[in-house]
Design a protein around this motif. Sequence first.
Motif, PDB file in Angstrom:
ATOM      1  N   LYS A   1      33.792  46.001  39.700  1.00 24.10           N
ATOM      2  CA  LYS A   1      33.883  47.468  39.898  1.00 24.10           C
ATOM      3  C   LYS A   1      34.823  47.776  41.062  1.00 24.10           C
ATOM      4  O   LYS A   1      35.655  48.676  40.981  1.00 24.10           O
ATOM      5  CB  LYS A   1      32.490  48.046  40.207  1.00 24.10           C
ATOM      6  CG  LYS A   1      31.627  48.235  38.988  1.00 24.10           C
ATOM      7  CD  LYS A   1      31.915  49.573  38.359  1.00 24.10           C
ATOM      8  CE  LYS A   1      31.218  49.671  37.013  1.00 24.10           C
ATOM      9  NZ  LYS A   1      31.769  50.720  36.166  1.00 24.10           N
ATOM     10  N   LEU A   2      34.650  47.022  42.162  1.00 21.16           N
ATOM     11  CA  LEU A   2      35.483  47.252  43.345  1.00 21.16           C
ATOM     12  C   LEU A   2      36.956  46.996  43.026  1.00 21.16           C
ATOM     13  O   LEU A   2      37.829  47.764  43.427  1.00 21.16           O
ATOM     14  CB  LEU A   2      35.037  46.332  44.494  1.00 21.16           C
ATOM     15  CG  LEU A   2      33.762  46.754  45.230  1.00 21.16           C
ATOM     16  CD1 LEU A   2      33.303  45.658  46.185  1.00 21.16           C
ATOM     17  CD2 LEU A   2      33.995  48.043  46.017  1.00 21.16           C
TER      18      LEU A   2
ATOM     19  N   ARG B   1      38.397  47.199  40.097  1.00 23.45           N
ATOM     20  CA  ARG B   1      38.908  48.265  39.220  1.00 23.45           C
ATOM     21  C   ARG B   1      39.233  49.521  40.027  1.00 23.45           C
ATOM     22  O   ARG B   1      40.264  50.161  39.819  1.00 23.45           O
ATOM     23  CB  ARG B   1      37.874  48.617  38.144  1.00 23.45           C
ATOM     24  CG  ARG B   1      37.900  47.660  36.976  1.00 23.45           C
ATOM     25  CD  ARG B   1      36.718  47.931  36.070  1.00 23.45           C
ATOM     26  NE  ARG B   1      36.480  46.821  35.179  1.00 23.45           N
ATOM     27  CZ  ARG B   1      37.047  46.681  33.996  1.00 23.45           C
ATOM     28  NH1 ARG B   1      37.876  47.599  33.578  1.00 23.45           N
ATOM     29  NH2 ARG B   1      36.780  45.656  33.235  1.00 23.45           N
ATOM     30  N   SER B   2      38.332  49.870  40.970  1.00 19.76           N
ATOM     31  CA  SER B   2      38.577  51.075  41.766  1.00 19.76           C
ATOM     32  C   SER B   2      39.809  50.873  42.658  1.00 19.76           C
ATOM     33  O   SER B   2      40.549  51.809  42.933  1.00 19.76           O
ATOM     34  CB  SER B   2      37.351  51.429  42.612  1.00 19.76           C
ATOM     35  OG  SER B   2      37.164  50.466  43.620  1.00 19.76           O
ATOM     36  N   LEU B   3      40.031  49.648  43.060  1.00 19.25           N
ATOM     37  CA  LEU B   3      41.181  49.342  43.907  1.00 19.25           C
ATOM     38  C   LEU B   3      42.486  49.499  43.123  1.00 19.25           C
ATOM     39  O   LEU B   3      43.491  49.988  43.628  1.00 19.25           O
ATOM     40  CB  LEU B   3      41.057  47.902  44.416  1.00 19.25           C
ATOM     41  CG  LEU B   3      42.112  47.436  45.393  1.00 19.25           C
ATOM     42  CD1 LEU B   3      41.808  47.997  46.766  1.00 19.25           C
ATOM     43  CD2 LEU B   3      42.134  45.924  45.462  1.00 19.25           C
ATOM     44  N   ASN B   4      42.452  49.073  41.841  1.00 21.55           N
ATOM     45  CA  ASN B   4      43.676  49.136  41.040  1.00 21.55           C
ATOM     46  C   ASN B   4      43.957  50.556  40.556  1.00 21.55           C
ATOM     47  O   ASN B   4      44.967  50.816  39.977  1.00 21.55           O
ATOM     48  CB  ASN B   4      43.582  48.168  39.849  1.00 21.55           C
ATOM     49  CG  ASN B   4      43.567  46.732  40.322  1.00 21.55           C
ATOM     50  OD1 ASN B   4      44.147  46.410  41.351  1.00 21.55           O
ATOM     51  ND2 ASN B   4      42.868  45.865  39.613  1.00 21.55           N
TER      52      ASN B   4
END
Lengths: 278, 272
Positions: free
Chosen positions: B266-267, B269-272
Amino acid sequence: MSILNVEQPAVGGERIAPKLHTRVPSHATRVSLLSADGLCKSYNADKPIFSNICLDVKEGETVALIGSNGAGKSTLLKCLIGVLPNNGGEISIFGSGFSKAPSAKQAKQIRSDIGFVFQKHSLVARATALTNVVHGLLGRPGSWRGWHHALAQNTWREAALDALDSVNLAHKANERVDQLSGGQAQRVAIARALVRKPKLFIADEPAASLDPKSGHEVMQRFVDLAKKNNITLMFTSHDMQHALQYADRVIALKSGSVFLDQNSIDLTPADLKAVFDG
Amino acid sequence: MADHTLNRRDNLPIIARMGKVSALQFTLWVVVGAVILSSIYAVSPSPQRVVDGVPRLANLMGRMLPPETDPQFLGRVFWRLVETMQIAIAGTALGVLLSLPIGWLSARGISPFQPTTFLFKALISFFRTVPDLVWALIFVITVGLGAVAGTMTIMVDTIGFCGRFFGEAMEDADKDSQQALEAIGASKFSILCGAVIPDAMPSLINTTLFALEKAVRSSVVLGLVGAGGIGQELKSSFDLFQYRKAAAIMLAIFLIVLVMEWVTDKLRRSLN
């Protein structure tokens, strides 16, 4: 703003129309800021990039260095400020002379008085505009705090914000550079150069990566800032319009030597045509 | 029309199905094939052994089910899991902190000591190539049994993993902004903090998340050699033939690894 087109009016000896910004007609009485005498540079002994270059840039002048691709404009610029060593000749900059390359102490002093602007803005894309302008002060005492605007001392942050305001981007201070347009990013790069309060702006094709409209906006602002702050500006360009419109003087390189060194107001289309012919 | 097609085909070159194979290439292929087949023959299970193992596996499964649900035992497992997570988090954090300077010193074109970059690359390779269980054995001997040995193992393992990828991310960082700061007169350290790290940040965070995921998986087995965490509980359950307890611990490990992978995913994905 009318933009000069040097290619269309093929009027041989006719002088080009007056430029739009205030010009300094003569620099004879001004102090020399940067001069070169018999400057040579080659990577290969058989094929010099340039040889016997003599030029003199006065304080407060705006000088355009023109020439076709590969003429050695950028190399000359780098040699003049000691970033690249030369193969012969003498250079004097800010009253300090050197041949070949400056000493480490000289190089540090020279760099501290120059504001650089590059073809691509060369900013840290993921950092904010304000942080990038604060970066302009790196290399000064206390610069370990200059990586990020949040760490920098108040005087640095204020100076950076003032510089951003000078390029009309104070409202974008907290925006990341990769969120700005190309023209805005180049204005941030100018602010980064300005915050150093330099004696000399060195700009290598500052508008080459921009569309024509943004290019003219950036150049206009750049020249205005240089004039307002009495900073000498030397820029390379392959755009004749920029050279004629924004420079007081044009120095043209051709076949490795100075082909032309004239006040831009005195230039004719035939002069410019000859720079790129052959 | 038919003649035209015939003519075109006649004029086309003949393309071989395979490129030419030299004698050396052919020999190499034969050697590689021989190595694979001899390895399979030497150490792979024979069909008979697999068939014989099925009833024993069924017997073990029968003794593992249902997993132990005694609240006191589950409470102990919970605190062991907390310790496991602490080993993973502390070891990763310390490893990442140390990986930044080591990665910097190993990065070509970025390090302030260019001639020694290969030494730091070699150090990182050494940390990476020694297996984590071997590091755990070394630290159990040097600092004693328990979680401290586990934390140090994860730390060294993380340096081996992150040091390499941090160094590569720094080498790949945008050169234009670095050259601009160099022209201004910024020090190598200022260039690192001001230009290289911000530019490499997405890659650094990604690598850190993978390292954390890896650390959680590693930390559950470190207890097998006495380096603290849930692995120690798992080993004693197997040693004492308490298979229902072992099954409960394995389920808990599975859950925690699953949750950690979900969170890091999740982290990322949120970063990308």
